[in-house]
Scaffold this motif. Structure first.
Motif, mmCIF file in Angstrom:
data_model
loop_
_atom_site.group_PDB
_atom_site.id
_atom_site.type_symbol
_atom_site.label_atom_id
_atom_site.label_comp_id
_atom_site.label_asym_id
_atom_site.label_seq_id
_atom_site.Cartn_x
_atom_site.Cartn_y
_atom_site.Cartn_z
ATOM 1 N N MET A 128 32.514 46.682 41.007
ATOM 2 C CA MET A 128 33.634 46.469 41.741
ATOM 3 C C MET A 128 34.216 45.209 40.954
ATOM 4 O O MET A 128 33.636 44.088 41.346
ATOM 5 C CB MET A 128 33.774 46.713 42.951
ATOM 6 C CG MET A 128 34.937 46.302 43.757
ATOM 7 S SD MET A 128 34.795 46.662 45.391
ATOM 8 C CE MET A 128 36.465 45.854 46.227
ATOM 9 N N LYS A 129 35.073 44.480 41.614
ATOM 10 C CA LYS A 129 35.819 43.318 41.130
ATOM 11 C C LYS A 129 36.896 43.205 42.610
ATOM 12 O O LYS A 129 37.379 43.757 42.870
ATOM 13 C CB LYS A 129 36.761 43.265 39.991
ATOM 14 C CG LYS A 129 37.160 41.353 39.652
ATOM 15 C CD LYS A 129 37.095 41.279 38.443
ATOM 16 C CE LYS A 129 38.888 41.754 37.791
ATOM 17 N NZ LYS A 129 39.421 41.485 36.699
ATOM 18 N N VAL A 130 35.849 41.804 43.595
ATOM 19 C CA VAL A 130 36.996 42.119 44.415
ATOM 20 C C VAL A 130 37.893 40.919 44.361
ATOM 21 O O VAL A 130 37.321 39.709 44.078
ATOM 22 C CB VAL A 130 35.613 41.215 45.469
ATOM 23 C CG1 VAL A 130 36.633 41.137 47.051
ATOM 24 C CG2 VAL A 130 34.683 42.058 45.730
ATOM 25 N N ARG A 131 39.250 40.935 45.152
ATOM 26 C CA ARG A 131 39.828 40.275 44.785
ATOM 27 C C ARG A 131 40.416 39.643 45.677
ATOM 28 O O ARG A 131 40.611 39.999 47.183
ATOM 29 C CB ARG A 131 41.714 41.083 44.774
ATOM 30 C CG ARG A 131 43.284 40.334 44.639
ATOM 31 C CD ARG A 131 44.226 41.405 44.202
ATOM 32 N NE ARG A 131 44.498 42.244 43.297
ATOM 33 C CZ ARG A 131 45.144 43.139 43.362
ATOM 34 N NH1 ARG A 131 46.750 43.131 44.178
ATOM 35 N NH2 ARG A 131 45.309 44.093 42.556
ATOM 36 N N GLY A 132 40.815 38.195 46.244
ATOM 37 C CA GLY A 132 41.017 37.429 47.194
ATOM 38 C C GLY A 132 39.833 36.946 47.723
ATOM 39 O O GLY A 132 39.504 37.282 48.097
ATOM 40 N N LEU B 299 28.725 42.054 41.224
ATOM 41 C CA LEU B 299 29.811 42.183 42.136
ATOM 42 C C LEU B 299 30.728 41.232 41.410
ATOM 43 O O LEU B 299 30.301 39.987 41.226
ATOM 44 C CB LEU B 299 29.823 42.069 43.631
ATOM 45 C CG LEU B 299 29.355 43.275 44.705
ATOM 46 C CD1 LEU B 299 29.339 42.619 45.981
ATOM 47 C CD2 LEU B 299 30.467 43.833 44.526
ATOM 48 N N VAL B 300 31.882 40.957 41.185
ATOM 49 C CA VAL B 300 32.791 39.783 40.672
ATOM 50 C C VAL B 300 33.582 39.430 41.534
ATOM 51 O O VAL B 300 34.432 40.642 42.688
ATOM 52 C CB VAL B 300 33.713 40.401 39.453
ATOM 53 C CG1 VAL B 300 34.035 38.868 38.664
ATOM 54 C CG2 VAL B 300 32.462 40.981 38.107
ATOM 55 N N VAL B 301 33.726 38.015 42.213
ATOM 56 C CA VAL B 301 34.594 37.929 43.369
ATOM 57 C C VAL B 301 35.341 36.907 43.084
ATOM 58 O O VAL B 301 34.668 35.680 42.459
ATOM 59 C CB VAL B 301 33.561 37.800 44.419
ATOM 60 C CG1 VAL B 301 32.755 39.082 44.839
ATOM 61 C CG2 VAL B 301 32.436 36.721 44.203
ATOM 62 N N ASP B 302 36.222 36.291 43.887
ATOM 63 C CA ASP B 302 37.640 35.535 44.006
ATOM 64 C C ASP B 302 37.356 34.274 44.391
ATOM 65 O O ASP B 302 35.412 33.579 44.325
ATOM 66 C CB ASP B 302 38.555 36.015 44.405
ATOM 67 C CG ASP B 302 39.334 35.164 44.202
ATOM 68 O OD1 ASP B 302 39.608 34.814 43.163
ATOM 69 O OD2 ASP B 302 40.879 36.241 43.768
ATOM 70 N N ASN C 68 38.596 49.422 50.318
ATOM 71 C CA ASN C 68 37.538 50.277 50.471
ATOM 72 C C ASN C 68 37.744 51.648 49.476
ATOM 73 O O ASN C 68 37.379 52.769 49.715
ATOM 74 C CB ASN C 68 37.054 51.490 52.023
ATOM 75 C CG ASN C 68 36.184 51.673 51.861
ATOM 76 O OD1 ASN C 68 34.925 51.234 51.282
ATOM 77 N ND2 ASN C 68 35.660 52.222 53.131
ATOM 78 N N VAL C 69 37.630 51.021 48.239
ATOM 79 C CA VAL C 69 38.108 51.445 46.713
ATOM 80 C C VAL C 69 36.910 51.734 45.803
ATOM 81 O O VAL C 69 37.312 50.531 45.512
ATOM 82 C CB VAL C 69 38.789 52.033 46.929
ATOM 83 C CG1 VAL C 69 38.986 53.198 45.663
ATOM 84 C CG2 VAL C 69 40.162 53.031 47.360
ATOM 85 N N ALA C 70 36.295 52.029 45.230
ATOM 86 C CA ALA C 70 35.158 51.729 43.848
ATOM 87 C C ALA C 70 35.153 52.593 43.541
ATOM 88 O O ALA C 70 35.466 54.102 43.773
ATOM 89 C CB ALA C 70 33.965 51.582 44.011
ATOM 90 N N VAL D 184 39.599 44.037 49.092
ATOM 91 C CA VAL D 184 40.470 44.625 48.442
ATOM 92 C C VAL D 184 39.922 44.742 46.996
ATOM 93 O O VAL D 184 39.558 43.533 46.369
ATOM 94 C CB VAL D 184 41.863 44.378 48.607
ATOM 95 C CG1 VAL D 184 42.787 44.142 47.024
ATOM 96 C CG2 VAL D 184 41.773 43.916 49.653
ATOM 97 N N ASN D 185 39.742 45.683 45.961
ATOM 98 C CA ASN D 185 39.968 46.436 44.738
ATOM 99 C C ASN D 185 40.596 45.676 44.168
ATOM 100 O O ASN D 185 41.934 46.355 43.643
ATOM 101 C CB ASN D 185 39.577 47.622 43.996
ATOM 102 C CG ASN D 185 38.513 47.929 42.608
ATOM 103 O OD1 ASN D 185 38.533 47.253 42.199
ATOM 104 N ND2 ASN D 185 37.788 49.006 42.993
#
Ligand code: SF4
Length: 776
Positions: free
Chosen positions: A574-578, A651-654, A618-620, A610-611
């Protein structure tokens, strides 16, 4: 018997000043006797080997990893479970440094202190039994449920000027109010200290906060830190220690300074500290520690407990306390600071209802005798005018000693006289342990004197706006019931129709007749000896406690495969936003009960993150699902699918991923499901270290724009990691990205792994590494 106002044997709680000053002398020689800040003095006097850490004598701050030995570890009941489960698997018979456990986070607030405490003791019995039995076995001081909040108890009993300690809680820096360095860490770091392994910290930068002037009127120490949080933002303290100096330090009480140090956590600071002051001496004396005060006086006379003349800071912030006004921060982030005089207009601009739905005071941030007597003074003024609070007004004393002293001095009676409900001496609503009867799913605003205000934190309701303020402002608002009320200028109407205006409250910093300890049955014996025959209580089918299985190393040891020391190919889950705090990664509230059960608590992994691909929570996406499954599912469900397929993931995160707390579950849980790497625009320090401890590789984008180029289901392969593992500390690690479309490209990354941390990665976790060291 334990009576904190009577001087007690302080031999186990007095820092070894002679040795510390001697070691500092060695460090100073290595640094060519350049002037040092106080924080540097405390750190360098705790180096396990000054010659090794300071060898090049050059730039240390922000560059060098320091190996430190500590005087103490404190753990709260939620994080202690995992720390102890890990400590147990290291196979030692006692902790290497004095340690304590505090039962505070698991107490749920509902109707009032006694009933809540009783109910919480019953519902958490197996956890408290486990903690108590482990404490007895390994010689750890056990503070029972109802004894108080960890940081308040540490300040009252263990903190001492010039000391260095770790706590498994992000507000551990509270003890900085006594002129020491207290650092919040995850349980795995606490295990380092408890197993006698040197604890490693990248030498933080030191920000000097120069205080002049004097707080006046309604302004309190809380307003100083609320103001600074607005200036520095939640990231401004990352990798830095806030060191206060100047005349404004000396005009504040010790507990006031603790409030300021406590909320340094909100700007991400490693910790905060102050030079030793006469008010600290008075506080030590008042809490039964005159011998510590005397030893500190002697150490201060040798220049140990303040910065040297001419010491250089990485940045200096000037604050004139005389100019400060009360400040209200929030909602949803502690750095959104609005001066009280502008707050009414701010509320109107936002279109929020001008209503306060509840007012809460106390917590580890603001439950000192001074806070409570100030608030009681307001309550007395209001009562004399015939006023009672308009909304639920909840008060959590920080410790049994504070509660008992408040009761003896009629502070409690004053609060209850205007409608306050006194809750148990515990965290309660501050950590979501609030069985709130109203406002479920409704937008509403609460005012608290707490330190943290992420969404859902207090009552589990995403729509509850939590504003942080001083206890006096919170209390005044409880009488008006309106967000726009400014007690410094506005009046209230009394039942008889008259106009009433509060006078600024003063309060007393210490009780005139000393503290009273209250129920001493809740306190531990001061120097417990390990009782090795004690059986640690964990039932086999427990849903709350589970023995830990060591994580396996991701590397193919002994293989000739040239990629054996690169991570196996990972899929992006997943890539997490913010904003993604540790509360987003591992939610608290109802999940706290599973802190000691990794399988169960992992069901909350990232459930409020947030995806970035669709903006949903909570969605992947699972792009390789089988026919019986759907492409999208909850994040824990997709993580479980990856785990069952043996698919390592990333995971890719902000930016500032993992800000907030020292919660190591936020690192353990992804690891449990098979996460091997997290690629971030930036990390919060404690969380980044926690990831390393659990064997997850944290990598930073060199170019933050690369964040946009990677999505779920893409394959990632490391290159250059083998070089790093083989001892080339300056090796760069790049990532080969294979998009789902088949496109392939490479991106550069950077890492912050020290040579020891590389060993953790290789072993699969820091604990695996410690265990193998003990066996060898
Ligand atoms: Fe407890 Fe809140 Fe303090 Fe954390 S911040 S220790 S939850 S009172």
């Amino acid at each position: 018997t334990h009576a904190t106002t009577v001087n007690r044997d302080c031999s186990s709680i007095t820092p070894p000043y002679v040795q510390l000053i001697e070691k500092l002398g060695r460090a100073q020689e290595l640094l060519n006797n350049r002037p040092l800040t106080l924080a540097e003095k405390i750190l360098y006097s705790h180096l396990t080997d000054p010659e090794k850490s300071l060898a090049n004598g050059g730039k240390i701050r922000g560059e060098v990893y320091l190996q430190l030995s500590l005087e103490r570890v404190a753990m709260q009941d939620a994080s202690a479970q995992m720390a102890l489960l890990q400590f147990m698997s290291a196979g030692l018979s006692r902790t290497a440094v004095p340690s304590s456990i505090h039962c505070d986070h698991l107490i749920q607030a509902s109707v009032g202190a006694d009933a809540d405490l009783q109910r919480s003791i019953e519902s958490n019995k197996e956890v408290f039994d486990f903690l108590e039995s482990a404490a007895r076995k390994y010689g750890i001081e056990f503070w029972k449920p109802g004894s108080g909040i960890i940081h308040q108890i540490v300040l009252e009993n263990y903190a001492a000027p010039g000391m260095l300690m770790l706590g498994t809680d992000s507000h551990t820096p509270n003890a900085g109010g006594l002129g020491m360095l207290a650092i919040g860490v995850g349980g795995a770091d606490a295990v380092d200290a408890m197993t006698g392994t040197p604890w490693e910290l990248k030498a933080p930068q030191i920000v000097g906060v120069h205080l002049t002037g004097k707080l006046n009127g309604w302004a309190t120490p809380k307003d100083l830190i609320l103001h600074l949080a607005g200036k520095l933002t939640v990231r401004g303290g990352t990798g830095r220690i806030l060191e206060y100096f100047g005349p404004g330090v000396f005009s504040q009480s010790c507990t006031g300074l603790a409030t300021v140090a406590n909320m340094g956590a909100e700007v991400g600071a490693t910790t905060s500290t102050f030079p030793y002051t006469p008010n600290m001496r008075a506080y030590l004396n008042a809490t039964g520690r005159a011998p510590v005060a005397q030893a500190a006086d002697e150490a201060a006379a040798k220049g140990f407990l303040s910065a040297d003349e001419g010491a250089e800071y990485d940045e200096v912030i000037e604050v004139n306390l005389s100019d400060l006004e009360p400040t209200i921060n929030g909602p949803f982030t502690p750095d959104l600071a609005t001066p009280l005089s502008k707050f009414g207009a701010f509320v109107q601009e936002q279109g929020w209802k001008d209503e306060v739905s509840a007012a809460l005071i106390g917590s580890c941030t603001n439950s000192s005798y001074e806070d409570m007597t100030r608030v009681a003074e307001l309550a007395k003024q209001a009562k004399a005018a015939g006023l009672t609070t308009k909304v639920p007004f909840l008060c959590t004393p920080g410790s049994e000693q504070i509660r008992a002293t408040m009761e003896r001095d009629d502070v409690t009676a004053s609060l209850e006289g205007v409608g306050a409900v006194v809750l148990a001496n515990a965290c309660g609503p501050c950590i979501g342990q609030w069985k709130r009867a109203d406002k479920k799913g409704e937008e509403n605003a609460i005012l608290t004197s707490f330190n943290r205000n992420f969404k859902s934190r207090n009552d589990g309701n995403q729509l509850t706006m939590n504003f942080l303020a001083s206890p006096t402002i919170v209390t005044a608002m409880a009488f008006s019931g309106k967000l726009s009320f400014d007690p410094t200028t506005d009046s209230l109407t009394t039942p008889s129709g008259e106009s009433f205006k509060f006078s600024p409250p003063t309060g007393q910093d210490l009780p005139a007749t000393g503290f009273t300890p209250g129920n001493i049955d809740l306190y531990p014996a001061y120097t417990p000896e390990p009782q090795p025959d004690t059986e640690v209580v964990i039932s086999k089918d427990s849903q709350r406690l589970e023995l830990l299985e060591p994580f396996t190393s991701p590397f193919e040891e002994g293989s000739n495969n040239p990629r054996a020391l690169e991570l196996p190919t990972m899929k992006v889950l997943m890539k997490v936003r913010g904003k993604c705090t540790t509360d987003h990664i591992s939610a608290a509230g109802p999940w706290l009960k599973y802190k000691g059960h990794l399988t169960n608590i992992s069901e909350n992994l990232l459930i409020t993150a947030v995806n970035d691909e669709n903006g949903d929570i909570n969605v992947a996406f699972d792009h390789e699902h089988d026919a019986s499954q759907s492409t999208s599912d909850t994040i824990p469900a997709v993580a479980k699918r990856f785990k069952s397929r043996g698919q390592p993931w990333a995971l890719v995160v902000d930016d500032n991923y993992g800000e907030g707390s020292a919660r190591e579950h936020a690192a353990l849980q992804p690891r449990f499901y098979g996460c091997a790497m997290i690629l971030a625009r930036s990390f919060a320090r404690i969380h980044e270290t926690n990831l390393k401890k659990q064997g997850i590789l944290p990598l930073w984008f060199v170019d933050k724009a690369d964040y946009a180029r990677i999505g779920s289901g893409d394959a990632l392969e490391t290159t250059g990691l083998a070089d790093l593992i083989n001892g080339n500390q300056s090796a760069t690690v790049a990532l080969k990205v294979t998009k789902r479309s088949g496109e392939i490209f490479e991106i550069p990354t950077r890492h912050t792994m020290s040579s020891d941390q590389v060993k953790w990665l290789r072993a699969g976790s820091a604990l695996n590494h410690i265990r193998s060291q003990m066996m060898s």
